[in-house]
Write a protein that holds these residues in place. Sequence first.
Motif, PDB file in Angstrom:
ATOM      1  N   VAL A  29       0.835  -1.207   0.000  1.00  0.00           N
ATOM      2  CA  VAL A  29       0.000   0.000   0.000  1.00  0.00           C
ATOM      3  C   VAL A  29       0.870   1.257   0.000  1.00  0.00           C
ATOM      4  O   VAL A  29       0.486   2.296  -0.546  1.00  0.00           O
ATOM      5  N   ILE A  30       2.056   1.154   0.590  1.00  0.00           N
ATOM      6  CA  ILE A  30       2.963   2.306   0.676  1.00  0.00           C
ATOM      7  C   ILE A  30       3.290   2.853  -0.711  1.00  0.00           C
ATOM      8  O   ILE A  30       3.495   4.061  -0.884  1.00  0.00           O
ATOM      9  N   LEU A  31       3.317   1.976  -1.714  1.00  0.00           N
ATOM     10  CA  LEU A  31       3.677   2.405  -3.071  1.00  0.00           C
ATOM     11  C   LEU A  31       2.641   3.341  -3.681  1.00  0.00           C
ATOM     12  O   LEU A  31       2.915   3.994  -4.692  1.00  0.00           O
ATOM     13  N   ALA A  32       1.460   3.417  -3.079  1.00  0.00           N
ATOM     14  CA  ALA A  32       0.450   4.357  -3.566  1.00  0.00           C
ATOM     15  C   ALA A  32       0.937   5.798  -3.442  1.00  0.00           C
ATOM     16  O   ALA A  32       0.583   6.656  -4.255  1.00  0.00           O
ATOM     17  N   ILE A  33       1.772   6.053  -2.440  1.00  0.00           N
ATOM     18  CA  ILE A  33       2.225   7.428  -2.186  1.00  0.00           C
ATOM     19  C   ILE A  33       3.180   7.926  -3.275  1.00  0.00           C
ATOM     20  O   ILE A  33       2.923   8.975  -3.883  1.00  0.00           O
ATOM     21  N   PRO A  34       4.283   7.211  -3.572  1.00  0.00           N
ATOM     22  CA  PRO A  34       5.130   7.697  -4.678  1.00  0.00           C
ATOM     23  C   PRO A  34       4.410   7.717  -6.017  1.00  0.00           C
ATOM     24  O   PRO A  34       4.657   8.602  -6.843  1.00  0.00           O
ATOM     25  N   ALA A  35       3.497   6.759  -6.234  1.00  0.00           N
ATOM     26  CA  ALA A  35       2.739   6.759  -7.492  1.00  0.00           C
ATOM     27  C   ALA A  35       1.910   8.030  -7.612  1.00  0.00           C
ATOM     28  O   ALA A  35       1.894   8.694  -8.662  1.00  0.00           O
ATOM     29  N   GLY A  36       1.226   8.387  -6.539  1.00  0.00           N
ATOM     30  CA  GLY A  36       0.417   9.599  -6.553  1.00  0.00           C
ATOM     31  C   GLY A  36       1.253  10.862  -6.686  1.00  0.00           C
ATOM     32  O   GLY A  36       0.876  11.808  -7.390  1.00  0.00           O
ATOM     33  N   LEU A  37       2.403  10.878  -6.020  1.00  0.00           N
ATOM     34  CA  LEU A  37       3.283  12.048  -6.107  1.00  0.00           C
ATOM     35  C   LEU A  37       3.792  12.264  -7.526  1.00  0.00           C
ATOM     36  O   LEU A  37       3.827  13.395  -8.025  1.00  0.00           O
ATOM     37  N   ILE A  38       4.180  11.185  -8.179  1.00  0.00           N
ATOM     38  CA  ILE A  38       4.716  11.300  -9.540  1.00  0.00           C
ATOM     39  C   ILE A  38       3.651  11.811 -10.503  1.00  0.00           C
ATOM     40  O   ILE A  38       3.902  12.723 -11.303  1.00  0.00           O
ATOM     41  N   ILE A  39       2.454  11.246 -10.428  1.00  0.00           N
ATOM     42  CA  ILE A  39       1.391  11.685 -11.336  1.00  0.00           C
ATOM     43  C   ILE A  39       0.950  13.106 -11.006  1.00  0.00           C
ATOM     44  O   ILE A  39       0.701  13.925 -11.905  1.00  0.00           O
ATOM     45  N   GLY A  40       0.867  13.420  -9.719  1.00  0.00           N
ATOM     46  CA  GLY A  40       0.483  14.774  -9.327  1.00  0.00           C
ATOM     47  C   GLY A  40       1.460  15.820  -9.832  1.00  0.00           C
ATOM     48  O   GLY A  40       1.062  16.873 -10.346  1.00  0.00           O
ATOM     49  N   ARG A  41       2.751  15.536  -9.704  1.00  0.00           N
ATOM     50  CA  ARG A  41       3.755  16.485 -10.200  1.00  0.00           C
ATOM     51  C   ARG A  41       3.793  16.508 -11.728  1.00  0.00           C
ATOM     52  O   ARG A  41       4.087  17.542 -12.331  1.00  0.00           O
ATOM     53  N   LYS A  42       3.492  15.384 -12.342  1.00  0.00           N
ATOM     54  CA  LYS A  42       3.402  15.339 -13.810  1.00  0.00           C
ATOM     55  C   LYS A  42       2.307  16.287 -14.291  1.00  0.00           C
ATOM     56  O   LYS A  42       2.471  16.989 -15.291  1.00  0.00           O
ATOM     57  N   LEU A  43       1.198  16.323 -13.562  1.00  0.00           N
ATOM     58  CA  LEU A  43       0.100  17.216 -13.923  1.00  0.00           C
ATOM     59  C   LEU A  43       0.488  18.683 -13.761  1.00  0.00           C
ATOM     60  O   LEU A  43      -0.018  19.552 -14.475  1.00  0.00           O
ATOM     61  N   VAL A  44       1.383  18.955 -12.810  1.00  0.00           N
ATOM     62  CA  VAL A  44       1.859  20.328 -12.617  1.00  0.00           C
ATOM     63  C   VAL A  44       2.746  20.758 -13.779  1.00  0.00           C
ATOM     64  O   VAL A  44       2.650  21.882 -14.282  1.00  0.00           O
ATOM     65  N   HIS A  45       3.609  19.851 -14.225  1.00  0.00           N
ATOM     66  CA  HIS A  45       4.605  20.194 -15.243  1.00  0.00           C
ATOM     67  C   HIS A  45       4.071  20.097 -16.667  1.00  0.00           C
ATOM     68  O   HIS A  45       4.681  20.649 -17.587  1.00  0.00           O
ATOM     69  N   GLN A  46       2.962  19.389 -16.862  1.00  0.00           N
ATOM     70  CA  GLN A  46       2.413  19.248 -18.205  1.00  0.00           C
ATOM     71  C   GLN A  46       0.990  19.797 -18.231  1.00  0.00           C
ATOM     72  O   GLN A  46       0.146  19.381 -17.439  1.00  0.00           O
ATOM     73  N   SER A  47       0.754  20.716 -19.139  1.00  0.00           N
ATOM     74  CA  SER A  47      -0.592  21.286 -19.239  1.00  0.00           C
ATOM     75  C   SER A  47      -1.529  20.280 -19.898  1.00  0.00           C
ATOM     76  O   SER A  47      -1.223  19.706 -20.941  1.00  0.00           O
ATOM     77  N   MET A  48      -2.658  20.030 -19.249  1.00  0.00           N
ATOM     78  CA  MET A  48      -3.654  19.091 -19.759  1.00  0.00           C
ATOM     79  C   MET A  48      -5.039  19.693 -19.621  1.00  0.00           C
ATOM     80  O   MET A  48      -5.277  20.535 -18.745  1.00  0.00           O
ATOM     81  N   THR A  49      -5.934  19.241 -20.468  1.00  0.00           N
ATOM     82  CA  THR A  49      -7.328  19.632 -20.305  1.00  0.00           C
ATOM     83  C   THR A  49      -7.889  18.921 -19.076  1.00  0.00           C
ATOM     84  O   THR A  49      -7.316  17.939 -18.590  1.00  0.00           O
ATOM     85  N   ILE A  50      -8.999  19.409 -18.587  1.00  0.00           N
ATOM     86  CA  ILE A  50      -9.625  18.802 -17.407  1.00  0.00           C
ATOM     87  C   ILE A  50      -9.988  17.345 -17.681  1.00  0.00           C
ATOM     88  O   ILE A  50      -9.793  16.467 -16.837  1.00  0.00           O
ATOM     89  N   GLU A  51     -10.489  17.082 -18.888  1.00  0.00           N
ATOM     90  CA  GLU A  51     -10.869  15.712 -19.238  1.00  0.00           C
ATOM     91  C   GLU A  51      -9.651  14.795 -19.307  1.00  0.00           C
ATOM     92  O   GLU A  51      -9.694  13.653 -18.842  1.00  0.00           O
ATOM     93  N   ALA A  52      -8.562  15.293 -19.896  1.00  0.00           N
ATOM     94  CA  ALA A  52      -7.339  14.489 -19.992  1.00  0.00           C
ATOM     95  C   ALA A  52      -6.775  14.210 -18.601  1.00  0.00           C
ATOM     96  O   ALA A  52      -6.283  13.107 -18.325  1.00  0.00           O
TER      97      ALA A  52
END
Length: 203
Positions: free
Chosen positions: A95-118
């Motif tokens: 379950v601990i791996l959920a944290i780095p997975a979420g952090l990576i995707i969350g920061r990816k969303l910060v660095h890459q502009s995406m539409t709300i749907e994407a």
Amino acid sequence: MCKYEKLFLGIILGAIFPLVGFLTGWWSTSQLFSNAWVFITALLGLGLGLLVDGVVLKKWAARAFEMDLKLWMVIFFFYGICVFGFFMGVPVFNVILAIPAGLIIGRKLVHQSMTIEAEKRLRLKTNLFTTGVMAFICTSSAFLALRDPTTAANLEGMLRLTFEVTQGMIIALIVVGGAGLLGLHWWLVDKTIQFAKGSGNNL
């Protein structure tokens, strides 16, 4: 990319090649040589992995948020198997791996502009895949537990139970515990993505 992101990605990505080298050296020789030589071979594999890191890690980490999602999926699965093996088939720690997975995707969303749907699709894909891996881990653990004739005795000793653990109790524990772990994993991934994205450029 801030220094905290570089440090985090350096740890996540930097551990892969040394781990692969160590495990390859260990398992490829464990049935052939004495323990001393197995350990030496594993250390050589670890050293080779560190050398590879010295060549590719900096560039790899710099492009981490641009990496194809499929590569991140492979990395997540790799770490899932490593954690599962390290803790000898106990799925709770995955379950601990959920944290780095979420952090990576969350920061990816910060660095890459995406539409709300994407963005919604990416978050859903992340949750579906990572929780799917967690389901695979739970299923594997359940299979091992049900096949092991000492599971009941191990539970009785570990939890200091004063009653006999039956097969039905083990199955109930697997079903209820597994469902709880999957729910917790999904929630952790989702909340960690929110946290990492909400932090914006303040990290």
